[in-house]
Design a protein around this motif. Sequence first.
Motif, PDB file in Angstrom:
ATOM      1  N   UNK A   1       0.643   8.689  -2.274  1.00  0.00           N
ATOM      2  CA  UNK A   1      -0.297   9.581  -3.265  1.00  0.00           C
ATOM      3  C   UNK A   1      -1.248  10.364  -2.424  1.00  0.00           C
ATOM      4  N   UNK A   2      -1.902   9.787  -1.624  1.00  0.00           N
ATOM      5  CA  UNK A   2      -2.798  10.217  -0.483  1.00  0.00           C
ATOM      6  C   UNK A   2      -1.885  11.548   0.497  1.00  0.00           C
ATOM      7  N   UNK A   3      -0.597  11.164   0.728  1.00  0.00           N
ATOM      8  CA  UNK A   3       0.129  12.295   1.364  1.00  0.00           C
ATOM      9  C   UNK A   3       0.313  13.451   0.427  1.00  0.00           C
ATOM     10  N   UNK A   4       0.351  13.120  -0.917  1.00  0.00           N
ATOM     11  CA  UNK A   4       0.593  14.433  -1.766  1.00  0.00           C
ATOM     12  C   UNK A   4      -0.828  15.140  -1.823  1.00  0.00           C
TER      13      UNK A   4
ATOM     14  N   UNK B   1       2.321  18.506  -3.653  1.00  0.00           N
ATOM     15  CA  UNK B   1       3.456  17.790  -4.093  1.00  0.00           C
ATOM     16  C   UNK B   1       4.677  17.776  -3.186  1.00  0.00           C
ATOM     17  N   UNK B   2       5.104  16.784  -3.111  1.00  0.00           N
ATOM     18  CA  UNK B   2       6.193  16.665  -2.096  1.00  0.00           C
ATOM     19  C   UNK B   2       7.692  16.272  -2.807  1.00  0.00           C
TER      20      UNK B   2
ATOM     21  N   UNK C   1       0.948  -1.172  -0.004  1.00  0.00           N
ATOM     22  CA  UNK C   1      -0.057   0.174   0.198  1.00  0.00           C
ATOM     23  C   UNK C   1       0.552   1.477  -0.004  1.00  0.00           C
ATOM     24  N   UNK C   2       2.304   1.208   0.075  1.00  0.00           N
ATOM     25  CA  UNK C   2       2.655   2.316   0.061  1.00  0.00           C
ATOM     26  C   UNK C   2       2.900   3.391  -1.320  1.00  0.00           C
TER      27      UNK C   2
ATOM     28  N   UNK D   1       9.931  12.292   2.874  1.00  0.00           N
ATOM     29  CA  UNK D   1       9.012  13.330   1.657  1.00  0.00           C
ATOM     30  C   UNK D   1       8.447  14.565   2.463  1.00  0.00           C
ATOM     31  N   UNK D   2       8.662  15.510   1.868  1.00  0.00           N
ATOM     32  CA  UNK D   2       8.295  16.944   2.683  1.00  0.00           C
ATOM     33  C   UNK D   2       7.087  17.526   1.568  1.00  0.00           C
ATOM     34  N   UNK D   3       6.022  17.609   2.160  1.00  0.00           N
ATOM     35  CA  UNK D   3       4.794  18.229   1.241  1.00  0.00           C
ATOM     36  C   UNK D   3       5.117  19.650   0.920  1.00  0.00           C
ATOM     37  N   UNK D   4       4.123  20.261   0.165  1.00  0.00           N
ATOM     38  CA  UNK D   4       4.175  21.782  -0.028  1.00  0.00           C
ATOM     39  C   UNK D   4       3.850  22.373   1.058  1.00  0.00           C
TER      40      UNK D   4
END
Length: 208
Positions: free
Chosen positions: A25-28, A33-34, A19-20, A41-44
């Motif tokens: 995708x859900x994090x973004x 966008x990360x 599921x990674x 990973x760091x989002x906007x």
Amino acid sequence: MAERAAAGGGKWVDVAPERLPRWLENFAARHGAYAEEGLTVTGADGASATLHLPPGAVAVSTVADLIDEARRPRRLGLLLARKGAVAVGIADGDELVASKVDTHYVQGRTAAGGWSQQRFARRRDNQAKAAAADGAGIAGRILLPEVRRIAALVTGGDRSAVEAILAAPQLAPVAALRSGRLLDVPEPRHAVLVSAVAAARAVPILVH
């Protein structure tokens, strides 16, 4: 997917290897966008997620490599213990291929005082030692024949009960493979051992 609070802030999220990609995708979608830096990973919006290797996985330096490595089938040893209950198993990928569950009576604590409390304490200590010895015997029968094929040993339950079992000298080769995390599980039963396979394979992600 399981969540738990992280010391120092944030939360830990356990994600199944399969599921990674969807989780990212859900994090973004939630945070924009990360950008990637190593395994973080760091989002906007500034939210970050650091992916950690599951037990037995080979070290990697990128998120893509971690996804591939996490999906790779690994043979894991499992040792769950609480009080007088122990569950030991071997997982090959997401399948439990060998297991043994046993219980050994250990008396609960008593509020009595004086000589009675001391007597109960001695009895409880002896019962706990007997339970640990039995647990070590079971662990030896299930895990030692597989020790050269096991990528890691994943433990769960009560830390003191687990460590009492692994203190047995004959289990030194198994104890050397122990992963750092202790799974939070109820009293070990076969169903609990089966569910622990998924927890052992999951990728821990620290989210801030």
